[in-house]
Design a protein around this motif. Structure first.
Motif, mmCIF file in Angstrom:
data_model
loop_
_atom_site.group_PDB
_atom_site.id
_atom_site.type_symbol
_atom_site.label_atom_id
_atom_site.label_comp_id
_atom_site.label_asym_id
_atom_site.label_seq_id
_atom_site.Cartn_x
_atom_site.Cartn_y
_atom_site.Cartn_z
ATOM 1 N N HIS A 182 0.833 -1.202 0.000
ATOM 2 C CA HIS A 182 0.000 0.000 0.000
ATOM 3 C C HIS A 182 0.867 1.252 0.000
ATOM 4 C CE1 HIS A 182 -3.710 2.252 0.825
ATOM 5 N NE2 HIS A 182 -2.985 2.985 1.652
ATOM 6 N N ALA A 183 2.055 1.159 0.615
ATOM 7 C CA ALA A 183 2.978 2.292 0.662
ATOM 8 C C ALA A 183 3.790 2.435 -0.621
ATOM 9 C CB ALA A 183 3.914 2.140 1.855
ATOM 10 N N CYS B 258 6.473 -2.587 10.089
ATOM 11 C CA CYS B 258 6.612 -1.712 8.917
ATOM 12 C C CYS B 258 7.251 -0.379 9.299
ATOM 13 C CB CYS B 258 5.250 -1.496 8.273
ATOM 14 S SG CYS B 258 4.604 -2.959 7.440
ATOM 15 N N ILE C 7 9.010 2.532 6.857
ATOM 16 C CA ILE C 7 7.845 3.002 6.109
ATOM 17 C C ILE C 7 7.204 4.126 6.927
ATOM 18 C CG2 ILE C 7 5.584 2.369 5.170
ATOM 19 C CD1 ILE C 7 6.637 -0.472 4.831
ATOM 20 N N ASP D 100 2.188 7.798 8.369
ATOM 21 C CA ASP D 100 0.897 8.022 7.703
ATOM 22 C C ASP D 100 0.591 6.917 6.705
ATOM 23 O OD1 ASP D 100 0.543 10.321 9.174
ATOM 24 O OD2 ASP D 100 1.187 11.682 7.575
ATOM 25 N N GLN D 101 1.615 6.421 6.016
ATOM 26 C CA GLN D 101 1.409 5.326 5.066
ATOM 27 C C GLN D 101 1.010 4.049 5.786
ATOM 28 O OE1 GLN D 101 5.383 5.770 3.283
ATOM 29 N NE2 GLN D 101 4.386 6.063 1.294
ATOM 30 N N SER E 67 -2.601 4.382 6.935
ATOM 31 C CA SER E 67 -3.470 4.218 5.765
ATOM 32 C C SER E 67 -3.541 2.754 5.346
ATOM 33 C CB SER E 67 -2.946 5.082 4.615
ATOM 34 O OG SER E 67 -3.738 4.928 3.459
ATOM 35 N N GLY E 68 -2.413 2.046 5.421
ATOM 36 C CA GLY E 68 -2.385 0.635 5.050
ATOM 37 C C GLY E 68 -3.188 -0.237 5.987
#
Length: 500
Positions: free
Chosen positions: A129-130, A311, A316, A319-320, A323-324
């Motif tokens: 997703h990132a 993660c 990573i 925020d990513q 969101s993931g």
């Protein structure tokens, strides 16, 4: 592939060369299987539980093998690399021949009794997703780029593991999520791998047929954090084993540590069900956030939080990662709902330990007002001590259906008897040795609002009985029976029918 000269490999593992005339050969690949030997390949003869690779050296040579790695002179007419322990050397040889692929990847290794598969799938999903190209190695499947393969074991042998990592690197992957089993650690299958993140989920009884006792089992798990090059250790500390590992890691200066759990550096609070899953507050050293994720059950939220921290430790962005978490996938055979709009909820799960069974039952009680019916069996040729413990765990259900799992070479009736022996007095139990009929019985026993748990085999598409693998998928069988029940209900309520 550039490969490595045999004399360079000998220096790497502290071995000596026999039978080299002229320039040492260049090794392009390493194998422990004589059937895969051939030009440019080094065959490593390892001693297994049922066979000794030294007995297959001649076969590897006749197949054109460039050289062999052995523990003693075998008299063959190709160069021999002699080492004290071929299994110990295997990972280092394979890693070097493939250019030490883990050095070019962010490898996230996950160990623990329960949750490895779910955490690695979640890590892969969040990283994808990132925007990172990813790879996955685990119990269900191995993914290299766009290619997916069914896995033969949770963690491949060292030769295959390093070859897979190299293929992932060459395909452009940047992060790899890998399950690391206790067997793999005890047998050195991930030797010479660099882990950017090493994670621990939990520990409960399993695999004592291999490890012998819980202390040895824990010691095998702990080697991931003590004997390997690790950037950050992410440790679940809601059980005693995790706290013990974390305390030991905390004394090391060569790796960072993040404790995950109720009193950890990272945790979740204020969990609550949502229409599509679970909401909670996430607290981490990288930041805090309100999260909604499409997973059900405290144990899956624990897995999601652990994956998120892995993660973050793999660099990573926060925020990513948040969101993931909102896009996490379902994992095949891991608390997988196979019913639709049926009056009965049917879930298939891989839970095959006493602790896993209890967690599945406890989670199911939050799904509806009805009873929990749990179908449980124990595998053959595996940890015998846990069988009555599994029966005791199944007693937490309103109705336990005890059946056959993968009996392998054992008598299914004897396995079932051992499970039944542990069931609490007064618990409601049905014994049905035939697994298909057991699923039918569990569903037929349910009424509207009940939850039926089909436990033990999860995603597996076969049953192992008497040395044979017979096609059998719990999910497919449950769906078939649900369809039969729907047709029966529709027929009974159709105008003009006897049930109208």
């Amino acid at each position: 592939m550039a490969g490595s000269r045999l004399d360079q490999l000998a220096a790497l593992v502290g071995g000596r060369l026999i039978g080299v005339t002229g320039d040492p050969p260049t090794i392009l690949d390493v194998t422990h299987d004589s059937r895969q030997a051939g030009p440019g390949r080094l065959f490593v003869a390892i001693r297994g539980g049922t066979s000794d690779g030294h007995d297959h050296v001649a076969q590897a040579v006749s197949a054109g093998g460039a050289a062999v790695c052995v523990e003693h002179d075998t008299g063959v007419e190709v160069p021999q690399l002699v080492v004290p322990d071929t299994r110990h050397a295997l990972g280092s040889l394979a890693a070097r021949v493939h250019g030490d692929p883990s050095h070019d990847l962010a490898v996230v290794g996950v160990t623990g009794t329960n949750g490895k598969t779910t955490v690695t799938h979640y890590v892969e999903s969040i990283a994808g997703h990132a925007g990172l190209a990813t790879g996955l190695i685990g119990t269900i499947q191995t993914r290299v780029g766009e290619r997916t393969f069914e896995s033969a074991r949770t963690t491949p042998e060292a030769t295959d593991f390093q070859r897979i990592l190299a293929a992932m690197r060459d395909s452009g992957a940047r992060l790899v999520a890998a399950e690391v089993s206790s067997h793999a650690l005890a047998l050195g299958r991930v030797h010479a791998t660099r882990f950017r993140v090493a994670a621990f989920t939990n520990l409960s009884q399993d695999h004592l047929d291999f490890h012998g006792d819980m202390e040895t089992y824990l010691a095998a798990k702990s080697t991931l954090f003590h004997d390997y090059e690790v950037g950050t250790s992410v440790i679940g500390v809601d059980d005693a084993a995790g706290r013990r590992i974390a305390d030991e890691v905390a004394t090391r200066a060569d790796q960072a540590l993040v404790r995950v759990g109720t009193d950890g550096d990272a945790r979740s609070e204020a969990r609550h069900p949502t229409g599509a899953g679970t909401g909670f507050q996430l607290f981490t050293p990288w930041g805090n956030a309100e999260v909604e994720t499409p997973v059900i059950g405290d144990f899956n939220v624990d897995n999601a939080v652990l994956a998120a921290v892995c993660c973050l430790a793999a660099r990573i962005g926060f925020d990513q990662v948040v969101s993931g978490l909102a896009e996490l996938p379902g994992v095949p055979g891991r608390f997988e709902r196979v019913s639709g709009d049926d009056p009965v909820t049917v879930i298939v799960d891989y839970a095959h330990t006493p602790a896993g069974i209890v967690r599945a039952i406890e989670t199911s009680r939050r799904l509806g007002p009805g009873r929990v019916i749990a179908m449980v069996g124990a595998g053959g040729d595996r940890d015998r001590e846990k069988r009555p413990m599994m029966g005791a765990a199944a007693s937490a259900a309103d109705l336990a259906v005890i059946t056959s799992d993968n009996p392998r070479s054992e008598d299914p009736g004897e396995i079932i008897a051992a499970v039944v022996a542990g069931v609490d007095p007064g618990a409601s139990v049905i014994v049905e040795p035939d697994r298909r009929r057991a699923i039918e019985t569990a569903l037929a026993s349910a009424v509207e609002g009940d939850v039926v748990l089909v436990l033990g085999r999860g995603h597996e598409p076969y049953q192992e009985i008497g040395g044979r693998r017979l096609a059998f998928d719990d999910r497919s069988v449950a769906r078939e029976q649900l369809a039969v029940m729907r047709r029966s209900t529709n027929s009974a309520t159709r105008p003009g029918s006897m049930g109208a």
